[in-house]
Enzyme design. Structure first.
Site, PDB file in Angstrom:
ATOM      1  N   GLY A 118       0.826  -1.195   0.000  1.00  0.00           N
ATOM      2  CA  GLY A 118       0.000   0.000   0.000  1.00  0.00           C
ATOM      3  C   GLY A 118       0.859   1.243   0.000  1.00  0.00           C
ATOM      4  O   GLY A 118       2.061   1.177  -0.269  1.00  0.00           O
TER       5      GLY A 118
ATOM      6  N   VAL B 283       1.984  -5.475   3.445  1.00  0.00           N
ATOM      7  CA  VAL B 283       1.241  -6.403   4.297  1.00  0.00           C
ATOM      8  C   VAL B 283       1.747  -7.816   4.045  1.00  0.00           C
ATOM      9  O   VAL B 283       1.935  -8.223   2.894  1.00  0.00           O
ATOM     10  CB  VAL B 283      -0.272  -6.305   4.025  1.00  0.00           C
ATOM     11  CG1 VAL B 283      -1.037  -7.294   4.903  1.00  0.00           C
ATOM     12  CG2 VAL B 283      -0.770  -4.882   4.279  1.00  0.00           C
TER      13      VAL B 283
ATOM     14  N   LYS C  70       0.963  -5.716   8.938  1.00  0.00           N
ATOM     15  CA  LYS C  70       1.326  -4.584   8.090  1.00  0.00           C
ATOM     16  C   LYS C  70       2.548  -3.913   8.703  1.00  0.00           C
ATOM     17  O   LYS C  70       2.549  -3.563   9.889  1.00  0.00           O
ATOM     18  CB  LYS C  70       0.165  -3.596   8.014  1.00  0.00           C
ATOM     19  CG  LYS C  70       0.451  -2.397   7.108  1.00  0.00           C
ATOM     20  CD  LYS C  70      -0.680  -1.404   7.130  1.00  0.00           C
ATOM     21  CE  LYS C  70      -1.785  -1.805   6.180  1.00  0.00           C
ATOM     22  NZ  LYS C  70      -2.798  -0.730   6.049  1.00  0.00           N
TER      23      LYS C  70
ATOM     24  N   ASP D  63     -11.018   6.383   3.274  1.00  0.00           N
ATOM     25  CA  ASP D  63     -10.334   5.710   2.164  1.00  0.00           C
ATOM     26  C   ASP D  63     -11.092   4.452   1.749  1.00  0.00           C
ATOM     27  O   ASP D  63     -10.514   3.381   1.598  1.00  0.00           O
ATOM     28  CB  ASP D  63      -8.896   5.378   2.574  1.00  0.00           C
ATOM     29  CG  ASP D  63      -8.020   5.058   1.365  1.00  0.00           C
ATOM     30  OD1 ASP D  63      -8.388   5.444   0.231  1.00  0.00           O
ATOM     31  OD2 ASP D  63      -6.982   4.398   1.554  1.00  0.00           O
TER      32      ASP D  63
END
Ligand code: ADP
Ligand code: MG
Length: 568
Positions: free
Chosen positions: A21, A26, A41, A132
């Site tokens: 990301g 992750v 993560k 998001d």
């Protein structure tokens, strides 16, 4: 694993990367004691202060506990490396599940909207804005359940400042105008969800282009029409999505759950959707049924035909015709594969729907057959009629098993209990009898003030409802033998009756073209449906959806929305 500096973070073995990301990567990981699997993560090595703050924000949302939000189990900083431990969601993201730019079925979209909507509403109630919402943050559980992930990672300016984080440009596709301007509110999540829904319905998101072009359109451009790009989308659905995509957050739905509710409503067939208008030659319609899985609506009409519709869309699936011209009674088997039709010649023909072929003929009645009922397993058929007898047949061979005089006048209705144990009969002689189905032993007997035209068992086989020409519907508890309710709100004879799938409500239809929906035990009326112009002759409540199909003497079959059981 090239990106990872370590293969062990805190108490976790990193097994393999799951995805990357904006702020980190992750990994699938195993907790060292216990070997349970998690998704861990970890933040990029070139971490700035801003990202670290976002990261800790996400960790702070670990208190969120909801069936559609990915649980955060642990977080911390191992040396220089901040990490978050989440439940591992094995089905990938919704982006991966639907990689092609193709519209999804409305059913699928509705199911997603319900799940994501409930997660967002919960978070909003907890005072959080996700900021998001995008297909990459919607994970698919092993059972197909959708889970929202990544809370809090974008509570910093990074999320909306393109100069600060060029890497997250993709997010702009779903970003609300006020969020672009640095003022995210709860309704910004609603906008993002609506923008994703738009993409699911059309195949492409509302606005396309490069980062700047997309931003500019979110701020100023109207989204192109959904219906023009996909004519299968109902206009009501488009209206709801466009409202959630209003530029001014105050013009959207007051909450995400209001959006979900309006979306659900818009997906249903409009109240009073006419499925069928039989032509002038056709006689009464007698038997309406949903297929057991609820995907099809079946109507056996007295012109000796079986009509079929897709339950979700109302689409006509065609009509099969048997050989008899004048049928006196008709009933389709519980699985919809066989139809029993009684003719004026007193014979009962059992035909196979798919092959349009007669399976067998039942001979034995000495007068017209007026009522037919299948056993729930489809093995037996019960019949009754003007000769006052009730007869039992083996459906495959047409072999007569029993015949008994049940009433002192015509038998008008028969109903087999869903558990297969009881058979109930109703007659012009005002009586209702309940028998042990296979032995024919009479267990109970009730009486009304006039002929009884329709019977329906509750789904648990405990209660029997009887609709009478005396304008009442009576409910009997077969276990106790008591009459527990006598519903008296109808203004004319009652000819059709059915139960809601949860057993809470009864729908009954009268000769004044009205259908009443009421609470089975209390008798409290909750709804009256007035869409027909002729007396009601058939009713069926869909097993899964809140939908009722009804057939009237004006030769129409209508589909309409049933009230929700106990909430009304
Ligand atoms: P982004 O959401 O911006 O794509 P993330 O860092 O949140 O970035 O996640 C990167 C990818 O890792 C996701 O797109 C997804 O494929 C995968 N992923 C994230 N969280 C999980 C999880 N809990 N279980 C399984 N896979 C996950
Ligand atoms: Mg993510």
């Amino acid at each position: 694993m090239a990106e990872a500096k370590k293969t062990i973070i805190d108490n976790y073995y990193l097994l393999q990367p799951l995805g990357k990301g904006a702020f980190g990567e992750v990994f699938l990981a195993e907790k060292i004691p216990g070997r349970k699997r998690y998704a861990v993560k970890i933040l990029n090595s070139q971490t700035g202060k801003e990202s670290l703050r976002g990261f800790l924000n996400e960790a702070r949302t670990s208190r969120l506990e909801h069936p559609h939000i990915v649980r955060i189990r642990d977080f911390g900083i191992d040396g220089e490396t901040p990490f978050i431990v989440m439940d591992y969601i094995e089905g990938g993201t919704l982006r991966q599940l639907h990689p092609h730019r193709e519209p999804l079925p409305l059913k699928t979209v509705l199911s997603y909207v319900r799940q994501i909507g409930s997660a967002l509403q919960y978070a909003h109630n907890e005072g959080l804005v996700h900021r998001d919402v995008k297909p990459e943050n919607l994970l698919v559980g092993s059972d197909g359940k959708i889970l929202l992930s990544d809370f809090g990672i974008v509570t910093t300016s990074l999320s909306w400042n393109p100069a600060a984080a060029p890497g997250i440009a993709g997010t702009a596709v779903y970003m609300a105008p006020e969020q672009i301007q640095g003022q995210p509110v709860r309704a910004s999540d609603q906008y993002a969800l609506a923008a994703i829904v738009y993409e699911w319905l059309v195949g492409v998101p509302p606005f396309r282009g490069n980062w700047t072009e997309i931003m500019a359109q979110h701020l100023k451009a109207e989204p192109p029409s959904i219906v023009e790009q996909n004519p299968d989308v109902p206009e009501a659905v488009e209206k709801v999505v466009l409202k959630a995509l209003e530029k001014n957050p105050g013009m959207r739905f007051a909450s995400v759950s209001d959006f979900v509710e309006a979306f659900e409503q818009a997906c249903r067939p409009p109240v009073g959707t006419t499925l069928l208008e039989l032509d002038g030659q056709a006689d009464l319609m007698t038997s309406l049924a949903w297929s057991p899985d609820g995907t099809q609506l079946l109507l056996a009409s007295r012109e000796n035909a079986l009509h079929r519709w897709d339950a979700e869309t109302g689409q006509d699936l065609g009509c099969r015709r048997g050989a008899l011209l004048e049928a006196t009674a008709i009933a389709c088997s519980p699985d919809g594969t066989l139809v029993a039709v009684a003719g004026r010649d007193r014979r009962i023909q059992i035909w196979e729907v798919e092959r349009e072929k007669t399976l067998t003929i039942c001979r034995g009645h000495v007068d017209e057959v007026l009522a037919l009922a299948w056993s729930p397993d489809g093995r037996y058929l019960a019949s009754g009629g003007s000769d006052r007898t009730i007869q039992l047949w083996l459906a495959q061979s047409g072999k007569n098993l029993t015949a008994s005089i049940g009433h002192v006048d015509e038998v008008l209705a028969l109903a087999w209990s869903p558990d297969g144990l009881y058979l109930a009969s109703a007659s012009y002689d005002t009586r209702v009898h309940v028998y042990e189905a296979l032995t024919g032993k009479k267990l109970m007997s009730y009486r009304c003030e006039a002929g009884v035209y329709a019977l329906a068992w509750s789904p648990d086989s405990t209660y029997l409802a009887a609709a009478s020409y005396d304008t009442t519907v009576r409910v009997y508890n077969i276990k106790s033998g008591q009459e527990v309710q006598c519903y008296q709100q109808h203004t004319a004879g009652v000819f059709a009756v059915c139960w809601s799938p949860d057993g809470g409500l009864i729908a009954s239809g009268d000769d004044d073209a009205q259908i009443h929906v009421w609470q089975a035990i209390s008798g409290k009326q909750v709804y009256v449906y007035c869409g027909h112009t002729g007396g009601i002759r058939a009713l069926a409540w869909a097993p899964a959806t809140a939908c009722i199909a009804s057939g009237g003497l004006e030769r129409k079959v209508l589909l309409w929305q049933a009230p929700d059981s106990w909430t009304t």
